[in-house]
Write an enzyme that holds these catalytic residues in place. Structure first.
Site, PDB file in Angstrom:
ATOM      1  N   ASP A   1      -0.062  -5.633  -9.485  1.00 36.80           N
ATOM      2  CA  ASP A   1      -0.588  -4.565  -8.638  1.00 36.80           C
ATOM      3  C   ASP A   1      -1.650  -3.829  -9.444  1.00 36.80           C
ATOM      4  OD1 ASP A   1       0.795  -3.074 -10.473  1.00 36.80           O
ATOM      5  OD2 ASP A   1       2.052  -2.028  -9.022  1.00 36.80           O
TER       6      ASP A   1
ATOM      7  N   LYS B   1       1.417 -10.793  -4.351  1.00 38.44           N
ATOM      8  CA  LYS B   1       2.126  -9.811  -5.177  1.00 38.44           C
ATOM      9  C   LYS B   1       3.567  -9.630  -4.711  1.00 38.44           C
ATOM     10  CE  LYS B   1       3.280  -5.199  -5.901  1.00 38.44           C
ATOM     11  NZ  LYS B   1       3.804  -4.122  -5.035  1.00 38.44           N
TER      12      LYS B   1
ATOM     13  N   GLN C   1       6.376  -7.858 -18.607  1.00 34.75           N
ATOM     14  CA  GLN C   1       5.507  -7.051 -17.753  1.00 34.75           C
ATOM     15  C   GLN C   1       6.246  -5.824 -17.237  1.00 34.75           C
ATOM     16  OE1 GLN C   1       6.240  -7.370 -14.165  1.00 34.75           O
ATOM     17  NE2 GLN C   1       4.761  -5.824 -13.556  1.00 34.75           N
TER      18      GLN C   1
ATOM     19  N   ASN D   1       0.832  -1.218   0.000  1.00 36.31           N
ATOM     20  CA  ASN D   1       0.000   0.000   0.000  1.00 36.31           C
ATOM     21  C   ASN D   1       0.860   1.259   0.000  1.00 36.31           C
ATOM     22  OD1 ASN D   1      -2.529  -1.425   0.167  1.00 36.31           O
ATOM     23  ND2 ASN D   1      -2.040  -1.839   2.317  1.00 36.31           N
TER      24      ASN D   1
ATOM     25  N   PRO E   1       4.320 -10.047 -11.099  1.00 34.82           N
ATOM     26  CA  PRO E   1       3.693  -9.340  -9.979  1.00 34.82           C
ATOM     27  C   PRO E   1       2.504  -8.513 -10.473  1.00 34.82           C
ATOM     28  CG  PRO E   1       6.084  -9.016 -10.017  1.00 34.82           C
ATOM     29  CD  PRO E   1       5.706  -9.623 -11.321  1.00 34.82           C
TER      30      PRO E   1
ATOM     31  N   ARG F   1       7.771   6.909  -1.407  1.00 33.92           N
ATOM     32  CA  ARG F   1       7.674   6.602   0.027  1.00 33.92           C
ATOM     33  C   ARG F   1       8.439   5.323   0.368  1.00 33.92           C
ATOM     34  NH1 ARG F   1       2.749   5.629   2.443  1.00 33.92           N
ATOM     35  NH2 ARG F   1       3.662   6.312   4.413  1.00 33.92           N
TER      36      ARG F   1
END
EC number: 3.2.2.-
Length: 345
Positions: free
Chosen positions: A268, A249, A315, A149, A266, A154
């Protein structure tokens, strides 16, 4: 164990023109590697563009600066002992070669993907040189536990603060102090969770500490992670998902970027949106409207059937293109116009 922040006299970040005698190079055309697309795309969170087209970061507990020309990848290494100043050794060049997996021909992979996927072909024209890093499994695991998240900026800050607090100090360049990635014992120590919460990791602090303890106490230590490199993709993925804070993930990220599983995809929200928008994909086995363990597996199989055994690499190209486009859309129009040529390969 917390490492002291006391600093000794520092060196400076090098550029290829300022100290050419301290650089060495590997033949590598931009079609095989674009540093700006690979090092800032959310694979590793430890590289910074400290001066134009010069990327500095930590690899194998050493501090490096990388840059490139049209056909060469250049590197310089900063050693803590000033008596060891010199050009990168053959062993260090081999470390870099393995990190970028330069034995894999990206040109051949792009050609194959373009032949089976017209959308990939149109995107790839502007995004040549996106390849996967082969990262240390411990660093990759805990970096992606921090990714939950979260966004790249960050995550980068969290990983950097974690390294500053618990990793060994390596060298200071200008006003930047570089640290190695903490080992499992450092992350499993007393009061680690409390300290990580103070550093802004939030609920992820508990997962970092608990996963480090689980590997040390239940799996026998860091060798367990290394052994997953020779396990099957399915076995490695299942094993990783037993760790606190590791879902499907994050497990796929680690499989792809650290455990030699190029077929791992992965998923997301970016990849989910790409699948819907550009491929008209809809889940058949799940009614979910977003990523979920069952839907992620189904979408991964869709891309593996389309792209083949290096589906995770393909990807990454589309992810990088989508990320770059989103970043451009957030820029003011004047800046976007000025910098638009940089997005094209």
């Amino acid at each position: 164990m917390l490492f002291s922040s006391s600093l000794s006299s520092s060196m400076r970040h090098r550029t290829l023109t300022s100290s050419p005698a301290l650089w060495a190079s590997i033949p590598c055309p931009r079609s095989e590697l674009r540093l700006d697309l690979v090092l800032a795309s959310g694979q590793s969170f430890r590289w910074r563009e400290q001066s134009p087209a010069h990327w500095s970061g930590v690899l194998a507990d050493q501090v490096w600066t990388l840059t490139q020309t049209e056909d060469q990848l250049y590197c310089t290494v900063y050693r803590g002992d000033k008596g060891q100043v010199g050009r990168p050794t053959l062993e260090e060049l081999e470390t870099l070669h393995k990190y970028f997996q330069l034995d894999v021909s990206l040109t051949q992979l792009y050609s194959h993907w373009a032949s089976v996927d017209s959308h990939f072909q149109s995107v790839a024209q502007k995004f040549q040189g996106v390849r996967l890093l082969r990262q240390d499994p411990t660093e990759c695991l805990f970096s992606f536990i921090c990714s939950s998240n979260n966004n790249i900026a960050r995550i980068t800050g969290m990983v950097e603060r974690l390294c500053q607090a618990f990793g060994p100090r390596l060298v200071q360049l200008d006003d930047v102090t570089y640290h190695g990635f903490p080992n499992l014992h450092a992350l499993a120590g007393p009061e680690v969770e409390t300290h990580l919460r103070k550093l802004g990791l939030g609920y992820r602090a508990r997962y970092v500490c608990a996963s480090a303890k689980a590997i040390l106490e239940e799996q026998g230590g860091p060798a367990w992670l290394q052994q997953l490199r020779v396990a099957s993709y399915e076995e490695a993925h299942k094993a990783l998902c037993t760790l606190p804070g590791v879902g499907t993930k994050v497990a796929d990220c680690i499989c792809l970027m650290a455990l030699d599983k190029p077929q791992a995809v992965p998923v997301d929200i970016h990849v989910w949106q790409i699948a819907h928008r550009d491929y008209g994909w809809q889940p058949k086995t799940s009614q979910t409207k977003g990523p979920s363990p069952l839907a992620n597996k189904e979408l991964g199989n869709f891309f593996r059937n389309l792209w083949g055994p290096y589906a995770g690499w393909a990807q990454a190209v589309l992810f990088s293109a989508d990320l770059r486009q989103q970043n451009l859309s957030r820029e003011p129009p004047a800046k976007r116009k000025k910098g638009s040529k940089k997005t094209e390969g």
